[in-house]
Design an enzyme around this catalytic site. Structure first.
Site, PDB file in Angstrom:
ATOM      1  N   THR A 182      -6.570  -6.871   8.990  1.00 41.02           N
ATOM      2  CA  THR A 182      -5.165  -7.242   8.939  1.00 41.02           C
ATOM      3  C   THR A 182      -4.910  -8.400   9.889  1.00 41.02           C
ATOM      4  O   THR A 182      -5.624  -8.562  10.863  1.00 41.02           O
ATOM      5  CB  THR A 182      -4.401  -5.989   9.403  1.00 41.02           C
ATOM      6  OG1 THR A 182      -4.559  -5.011   8.399  1.00 41.02           O
ATOM      7  CG2 THR A 182      -2.960  -6.239   9.701  1.00 41.02           C
ATOM      8  N   GLY A 236      -3.668   2.884   9.888  1.00 40.53           N
ATOM      9  CA  GLY A 236      -2.208   2.875   9.864  1.00 40.53           C
ATOM     10  C   GLY A 236      -1.524   4.218  10.043  1.00 40.53           C
ATOM     11  O   GLY A 236      -0.455   4.288  10.658  1.00 40.53           O
TER      12      GLY A 236
HETATM   13  N1  ASP Z   1      -3.036  -1.064   9.830  1.00 40.00           N
HETATM   14  C1  ASP Z   1      -3.411  -1.480   8.512  1.00 40.00           C
HETATM   15  C2  ASP Z   1      -3.098  -0.357   7.544  1.00 40.00           C
HETATM   16  O1  ASP Z   1      -3.294   0.793   7.879  1.00 40.00           O
HETATM   17  C3  ASP Z   1      -4.860  -1.848   8.366  1.00 40.00           C
HETATM   18  C4  ASP Z   1      -5.449  -2.750   9.431  1.00 40.00           C
HETATM   19  O2  ASP Z   1      -4.870  -2.926  10.490  1.00 40.00           O
HETATM   20  O3  ASP Z   1      -6.536  -3.332   9.191  1.00 40.00           O
HETATM   21  O4  ASP Z   1      -2.726  -0.645   6.433  1.00 40.00           O
END
Ligand code: ASP
Length: 316
Positions: A182, A236
């Site tokens: 992300t 997440g």
């Molecule tokens: N936090 C993001 C999610 O759970 C994924 C990530 O941070 O890579 O969608």
């Protein structure tokens, strides 16, 4: 000149030097530096924090290495469903989108929601319709296809697992040669305003319209001039349950914590209680910054008007 700063991340996870090739490492560093320098230039010219983080994130979304925009991961159904959010600490305005498809830059759509809709959070087809109305750039499915994301998904698509490379021990092992993440950005501008933004494809093999923390205001993204601007990355679900980004704000606002102390408390003490692995970047209205993670690594970079610039991937 008033102080200004910008911090970005490109995801946190099981990112180990021994799994990285020199070429890939160079490409990640280049991607991070191009993005941070773009945001910095905007701030240096007197641009706003919102403008700087948007521009920095657009570059990361266009870079196939990162799990956002072009490089978004595959869902259980084999498509990309992207989430993004932006928040302006000057007036607490926010915009976010979830489950959008074929939008080249979901962060621009989140910005349009903030600036030009009477709403905060749009989902799925409605969000896509709004992207068309606002004349945002759309791309065909092929634009979002990359072989390494496809292979990454193929390895787990017949299972019930969903993953980023730090979710489960067994998956960490399975995914360890495929780092992804992300993206997020936070900034303080010369006008004394701060802002935060996050953009993601979510987690590989996600299903049932799963929404992560990134587009949820207060969980993965939050900004308030009184306290901090925060963008999170990691698994997440625990970040949602911990209301992680807002928790940093709350510790600062109600308990008088410094930015650094509040971020450390949330990442190293509160999230681990929920098995929350990942990290966050933050800035406050004085220009203090931090990049904190409890995973093996986090793609990250910062630059400020005092001439400090750093880029990192692993634990120091
Ligand atoms: N936090 C993001 C999610 O759970 C994924 C990530 O941070 O890579 O969608």
């Amino acid at each position: 000149m008033k102080p200004f700063s910008i911090v970005i991340h490109g995801g946190a996870g099981t990112i180990l030097k021994e799994d990285m090739t020199p070429e890939l490492e160079k490409a990640y560093i280049q991607g991070l530096e191009t993005s941070i320098n773009k945001g910095y230039d905007i701030l240096e010219k007197g641009g706003t924090a919102v403008e700087a983080i948007r521009a920095a994130i657009v570059l990361l979304e266009d870079n196939v290495l990162f799990n956002a925009g072009r490089g978004a991961v595959f869902t259980k159904k084999g498509v990309q469903e992207m989430d993004a959010a932006i928040m302006n600490g000057a007036n607490l305005e926010a915009g976010s989108v979830t489950g959008v498809r074929n939008v080249r830059n979901p962060i621009e759509l989140a910005y349009e929601v903030m600036a030009n809709s009477n709403h905060v959070f749009l989902s799925g087809k409605g969000a896509n319709d709004f992207a068309i109305k606002q004349k945002l750039k759309l791309e065909p499915d092929e634009y979002f296809f990359s072989k390494f994301r496809y292979d990454q998904w193929r390895e787990i698509r017949d299972s019930d697992n969903y993953s980023l490379d730090h979710t489960h021990q067994d998956l960490a092992e399975l995914m360890k040669d495929k780092k992804f993440g992300t993206v997020g950005a936070v900034a303080l501008d010369q006008h004394g305003n701060i802002a935060a933004a996050t953009s993601t494809g979510g987690m590989t093999n996600k299903k049932y319209g799963r929404i992560g923390d990134s587009p949820i205001i207060g969980a993965g993204t939050y900004a308030n001039n009184k306290t901090c601007a925060i963008s999170c990355t990691g698994h997440g679900e625990p970040f949602i349950r911990a209301v992680a980004a807002h928790d940093v704000n709350a510790l600062m606002e109600y308990k008088g914590y410094s930015l650094q102390d509040a971020m450390h408390e949330v990442v190293h003490h509160r999230l681990p209680l929920l098995k929350g692995e990942g990290g966050m970047i933050g800035v406050d209205a004085q220009g203090n910054t931090d990049m904190v993670f409890n995973s093996a690594g986090m793609y990250r970079a910062m630059r400020n008007s005092q001439g400090i610039q750093t880029t990192g991937i692993y634990k120091d």
